[in-house]
Design an enzyme around this catalytic site. Structure first.
Site, PDB file in Angstrom:
ATOM      1  CG  HIS A 105       3.465-110.184  -6.098  1.00  0.00           C
ATOM      2  ND1 HIS A 105       3.507-111.028  -5.008  1.00  0.00           N
ATOM      3  CD2 HIS A 105       4.295-109.150  -5.802  1.00  0.00           C
ATOM      4  CE1 HIS A 105       4.345-110.537  -4.104  1.00  0.00           C
ATOM      5  NE2 HIS A 105       4.826-109.396  -4.557  1.00  0.00           N
ATOM      6  CD  GLU A 161       8.188-107.915  -6.462  1.00  0.00           C
ATOM      7  OE1 GLU A 161       8.863-108.656  -5.721  1.00  0.00           O
ATOM      8  OE2 GLU A 161       6.997-107.633  -6.248  1.00  0.00           O
ATOM      9  CG  HIS A 169       2.680-107.856  -0.226  1.00  0.00           C
ATOM     10  ND1 HIS A 169       3.610-106.889   0.082  1.00  0.00           N
ATOM     11  CD2 HIS A 169       3.183-108.500  -1.305  1.00  0.00           C
ATOM     12  CE1 HIS A 169       4.617-106.936  -0.776  1.00  0.00           C
ATOM     13  NE2 HIS A 169       4.367-107.907  -1.636  1.00  0.00           N
ATOM     14  CG  HIS A 186       7.840-111.038  -1.184  1.00  0.00           C
ATOM     15  ND1 HIS A 186       8.624-111.177  -2.313  1.00  0.00           N
ATOM     16  CD2 HIS A 186       7.091-109.931  -1.410  1.00  0.00           C
ATOM     17  CE1 HIS A 186       8.379-110.194  -3.151  1.00  0.00           C
ATOM     18  NE2 HIS A 186       7.436-109.422  -2.637  1.00  0.00           N
TER      19      HIS A 186
END
Length: 249
Positions: A92, A73, A94, A155
């Protein structure tokens, strides 16, 4: 900072994200910008078990400089760095509760706590894009000029900072405010700070080390100058007329 210090900080933040349950398995990725070099977490490695030797060096377009494989990513990160010269690091993750809001299509855009107003501001949701694709990178690049933290539909989330610890702080604060928002909704009342209170908190941002975003025009990472295009006056008039007609219809 030295390369060794940067890599050590990325390892530490990866461990914190994993320990706090903000990522699981091999989820998430982290990057730090140092001049013309990015330090990026590797692909397919749990961020809770990183060692400095894992961290990959890439150029500003995400191309590995030392033969290792960076996170798939990385395009999402390079899209942010192109738009935001003030950003020194990206996280980034989750985070479960915040990602739940992203899945439900509910932005965290209400002033619920003083800390969130100062450190996060409004947290929008951007449209879903398949992970690791230019589509997702473009969605992030378009939104990042207006915010410091983004929910990625179905996401996860992305946060930025002047340095790595500020980006990590924003990710942890995001999950905290998401939990508060969810609890308030379950209790039946989501109270918001008043407009005057929000204005005072916004005025504190820069003094507290959270200045507003600095954004560059959207442009490809390495755009070679194209051939010059010359329009005659007649052609220009025709193009304007066609645009006006499309607007009317």
């Amino acid at each position: 900072m030295t390369e060794r210090e940067i890599k050590a900080d990325i390892v530490e933040v990866g461990r914190r994200l994993y320990a706090r349950g903000l990522i699981g398995g091999n989820e998430g990725n982290i990057s730090v910008r140092d001049g013309r070099v990015l330090y990026v977490t590797p692909a397919a490695v749990c961020k809770g078990f990183l060692v400095p030797e894992c961290i990959v060096r890439t150029d500003l377009e995400g191309r590995a400089l030392d033969g290792q494989r960076a996170s798939t990513e990385v395009l999402m990160h390079t899209a942010v760095y192109r738009r935001r010269p003030d950003v020194g690091a990206i996280v980034h993750a989750h985070p479960p509760t915040a990602t739940g809001f992203a899945v439900a299509g509910i932005p965290l855009d209400q002033p619920l706590t003083a800390e969130a107003v100062v450190t996060l501001g409004v947290v929008p949701i951007i449209p879903y894009g398949t992970p690791s694709t230019p589509e997702l990178a473009e969605n992030v690049g378009r939104a990042i000029c207006e915010t410091q933290t983004i929910l990625l539909a179905n996401h996860g989330a992305l946060s930025v900072g002047v340095d790595l610890y500020q980006a990590w702080e924003r990710m942890e604060t995001l999950e905290q405010v998401a939990r508060v928002a969810l609890t308030a909704r379950l209790l039946g009342r989501e109270g918001h700070l008043g407009e005057a209170d929000v204005e005072r908190l916004v005025a504190l941002r820069a003094r507290s080390g959270y200045p507003p975003p600095v954004c560059e025009p959207d442009a490809p990472a390495s755009a070679a100058p194209g051939p010059a295009i010359t329009l005659t006056r007649e052609a220009l008039v025709r193009l304007v007329a066609e645009a006006v007609e499309r607007f009317r219809t």
